[in-house]
Design a protein around this motif. Sequence first.
Motif, PDB file in Angstrom:
ATOM      1  N   LEU A  67      11.176  48.482  14.940  1.00 13.30           N
ATOM      2  CA  LEU A  67      10.234  47.796  14.041  1.00 13.30           C
ATOM      3  C   LEU A  67       8.961  47.370  14.787  1.00 13.30           C
ATOM      4  N   LYS A  68       9.122  46.942  16.020  1.00 11.44           N
ATOM      5  CA  LYS A  68       7.945  46.499  16.793  1.00 11.44           C
ATOM      6  C   LYS A  68       6.916  47.628  16.883  1.00 11.44           C
ATOM      7  N   ARG A  69       7.381  48.839  17.142  1.00 11.81           N
ATOM      8  CA  ARG A  69       6.477  49.985  17.252  1.00 11.81           C
ATOM      9  C   ARG A  69       5.879  50.326  15.879  1.00 11.81           C
ATOM     10  N   MET A  70       6.702  50.204  14.841  1.00 10.54           N
ATOM     11  CA  MET A  70       6.168  50.458  13.494  1.00 10.54           C
ATOM     12  C   MET A  70       5.023  49.497  13.169  1.00 10.54           C
ATOM     13  N   LEU A  71       5.200  48.241  13.541  1.00 12.01           N
ATOM     14  CA  LEU A  71       4.157  47.255  13.247  1.00 12.01           C
ATOM     15  C   LEU A  71       2.900  47.532  14.072  1.00 12.01           C
ATOM     16  N   GLU A  72       3.068  48.028  15.292  1.00  9.01           N
ATOM     17  CA  GLU A  72       1.896  48.413  16.100  1.00  9.01           C
ATOM     18  C   GLU A  72       1.144  49.572  15.440  1.00  9.01           C
ATOM     19  N   ILE A  73       1.903  50.524  14.937  1.00 14.33           N
ATOM     20  CA  ILE A  73       1.261  51.673  14.279  1.00 14.33           C
ATOM     21  C   ILE A  73       0.535  51.204  13.024  1.00 14.33           C
ATOM     22  N   ALA A  74       1.167  50.304  12.280  1.00 17.42           N
ATOM     23  CA  ALA A  74       0.519  49.778  11.067  1.00 17.42           C
ATOM     24  C   ALA A  74      -0.841  49.194  11.427  1.00 17.42           C
ATOM     25  N   ALA A  94      -2.640  49.953  14.072  1.00 20.75           N
ATOM     26  CA  ALA A  94      -3.521  51.020  14.554  1.00 20.75           C
ATOM     27  C   ALA A  94      -4.155  51.800  13.405  1.00 20.75           C
ATOM     28  N   VAL A  95      -3.444  51.925  12.299  1.00 24.52           N
ATOM     29  CA  VAL A  95      -3.993  52.709  11.173  1.00 24.52           C
ATOM     30  C   VAL A  95      -4.545  51.801  10.068  1.00 24.52           C
ATOM     31  N   ASN A  96      -4.676  50.507  10.393  1.00 26.26           N
ATOM     32  CA  ASN A  96      -5.199  49.544   9.407  1.00 26.26           C
ATOM     33  C   ASN A  96      -4.387  49.511   8.128  1.00 26.26           C
ATOM     34  N   PHE A  97      -3.069  49.665   8.273  1.00 26.41           N
ATOM     35  CA  PHE A  97      -2.218  49.564   7.100  1.00 26.41           C
ATOM     36  C   PHE A  97      -1.988  48.078   6.813  1.00 26.41           C
ATOM     37  N   PRO A  98      -2.397  47.607   5.637  1.00 28.11           N
ATOM     38  CA  PRO A  98      -2.308  46.174   5.382  1.00 28.11           C
ATOM     39  C   PRO A  98      -0.858  45.738   5.146  1.00 28.11           C
ATOM     40  N   LEU A  99      -0.427  44.759   5.907  1.00 27.19           N
ATOM     41  CA  LEU A  99       0.940  44.237   5.742  1.00 27.19           C
ATOM     42  C   LEU A  99       0.855  43.074   4.752  1.00 27.19           C
ATOM     43  N   PRO A 144       5.961  41.131   1.969  1.00 25.38           N
ATOM     44  CA  PRO A 144       7.116  41.285   2.852  1.00 25.38           C
ATOM     45  C   PRO A 144       7.649  42.723   2.858  1.00 25.38           C
ATOM     46  N   CYS A 145       7.573  43.390   1.725  1.00 26.27           N
ATOM     47  CA  CYS A 145       8.047  44.783   1.666  1.00 26.27           C
ATOM     48  C   CYS A 145       7.294  45.688   2.633  1.00 26.27           C
ATOM     49  N   ASP A 146       5.997  45.386   2.844  1.00 26.72           N
ATOM     50  CA  ASP A 146       5.197  46.247   3.725  1.00 26.72           C
ATOM     51  C   ASP A 146       5.695  46.216   5.166  1.00 26.72           C
ATOM     52  N   GLN A 147       6.443  45.176   5.515  1.00 34.99           N
ATOM     53  CA  GLN A 147       6.979  45.092   6.882  1.00 34.99           C
ATOM     54  C   GLN A 147       8.416  45.583   6.951  1.00 34.99           C
ATOM     55  N   ASP A 148       8.907  46.094   5.853  1.00 40.65           N
ATOM     56  CA  ASP A 148      10.276  46.612   5.787  1.00 40.65           C
ATOM     57  C   ASP A 148      10.225  48.107   6.143  1.00 40.65           C
ATOM     58  N   PRO A 149      11.016  48.533   7.129  1.00 43.95           N
ATOM     59  CA  PRO A 149      10.994  49.954   7.513  1.00 43.95           C
ATOM     60  C   PRO A 149      11.231  50.905   6.338  1.00 43.95           C
ATOM     61  N   LEU A 150      11.922  50.435   5.322  1.00 41.58           N
ATOM     62  CA  LEU A 150      12.150  51.279   4.139  1.00 41.58           C
ATOM     63  C   LEU A 150      10.827  51.788   3.568  1.00 41.58           C
ATOM     64  N   TYR A 151       9.800  50.949   3.627  1.00 38.83           N
ATOM     65  CA  TYR A 151       8.482  51.315   3.097  1.00 38.83           C
ATOM     66  C   TYR A 151       7.496  51.674   4.210  1.00 38.83           C
ATOM     67  N   LEU A 152       7.613  50.974   5.343  1.00 39.68           N
ATOM     68  CA  LEU A 152       6.679  51.170   6.449  1.00 39.68           C
ATOM     69  C   LEU A 152       6.857  52.532   7.131  1.00 39.68           C
ATOM     70  N   HIS A 153       8.015  53.162   6.957  1.00 40.26           N
ATOM     71  CA  HIS A 153       8.244  54.391   7.717  1.00 40.26           C
ATOM     72  C   HIS A 153       7.408  55.565   7.211  1.00 40.26           C
ATOM     73  N   GLY A 154       6.861  55.482   6.000  1.00 44.68           N
ATOM     74  CA  GLY A 154       5.983  56.568   5.519  1.00 44.68           C
ATOM     75  C   GLY A 154       4.708  56.630   6.352  1.00 44.68           C
ATOM     76  N   PRO A 155       3.936  55.533   6.401  1.00 44.01           N
ATOM     77  CA  PRO A 155       2.744  55.528   7.265  1.00 44.01           C
ATOM     78  C   PRO A 155       3.069  55.840   8.728  1.00 44.01           C
ATOM     79  N   CYS A 156       4.181  55.308   9.216  1.00 43.14           N
ATOM     80  CA  CYS A 156       4.529  55.551  10.631  1.00 43.14           C
ATOM     81  C   CYS A 156       4.875  57.021  10.861  1.00 43.14           C
ATOM     82  N   SER A 157       5.552  57.622   9.919  1.00 39.69           N
ATOM     83  CA  SER A 157       5.892  59.037  10.069  1.00 39.69           C
ATOM     84  C   SER A 157       4.638  59.908  10.021  1.00 39.69           C
TER      85      SER A 157
END
Length: 206
Positions: free
Chosen positions: A58-65, A67-72, A75-88
Amino acid sequence: MNDTPYLAYLTQHLSPGRLQHSLGVMDVMDALAPIYGLDPAAAHLAGLAHDAGKELPLKRMLEIAQAVNFPLATPCDQDPLYLHGPCSAYVAQHEMGIADPLALEAIFRHSYVGDGAPRSPVFCWCLRFADMLEPGRDWEAARNHLRPIIFAGRLGQAAHEMMAWLIPFLESVGATPHPAQRALQRKLADLFANGKNGVPNDQLPV
Ligand SMILES: [Fe+2]
Ligand SMILES: [Fe+2]
């Protein structure tokens, strides 16, 4: 297409089960590409790489968010269930070398996040459906119901029915549906419920 370098990356970074799932999604994208006029190479790679970042910490996912200016924003935006799309999408682009903008957009948005009108609603929905239809998945009844609608080209009707199924399904397994999913369900119900005519595939909300 030579998948070897992509497979080498995924074999290193995904569990065997998720790699198997990714290959299944790739196969469904291969089948959907000619039906929906998708670029076959882009569709193939989008299926293969769509969960490339799903097993990041999750820490790396939040760093990527960041880096790509993905607005968190929720609470769902910080959930890997949803965050993994931008990270992928980030991993696909920066670590796997995938450059096709429609493939990257579809990967980003396959977890139901992302703002604004997508360049290709059709590509985005195809990837969501491929993710759902691949045969390793559990929800056989929903798959069997939706598959003929999707393969008949009725993407909007399928999207409407999928969202009507997905939100109660997420709740039933203790997950919180993303606010964007609820908004999308309402939009699609307005367009497609009760035999309404809907909109053409390339104007679908995503
Ligand atoms: Fe995913
Ligand atoms: Fe997936």
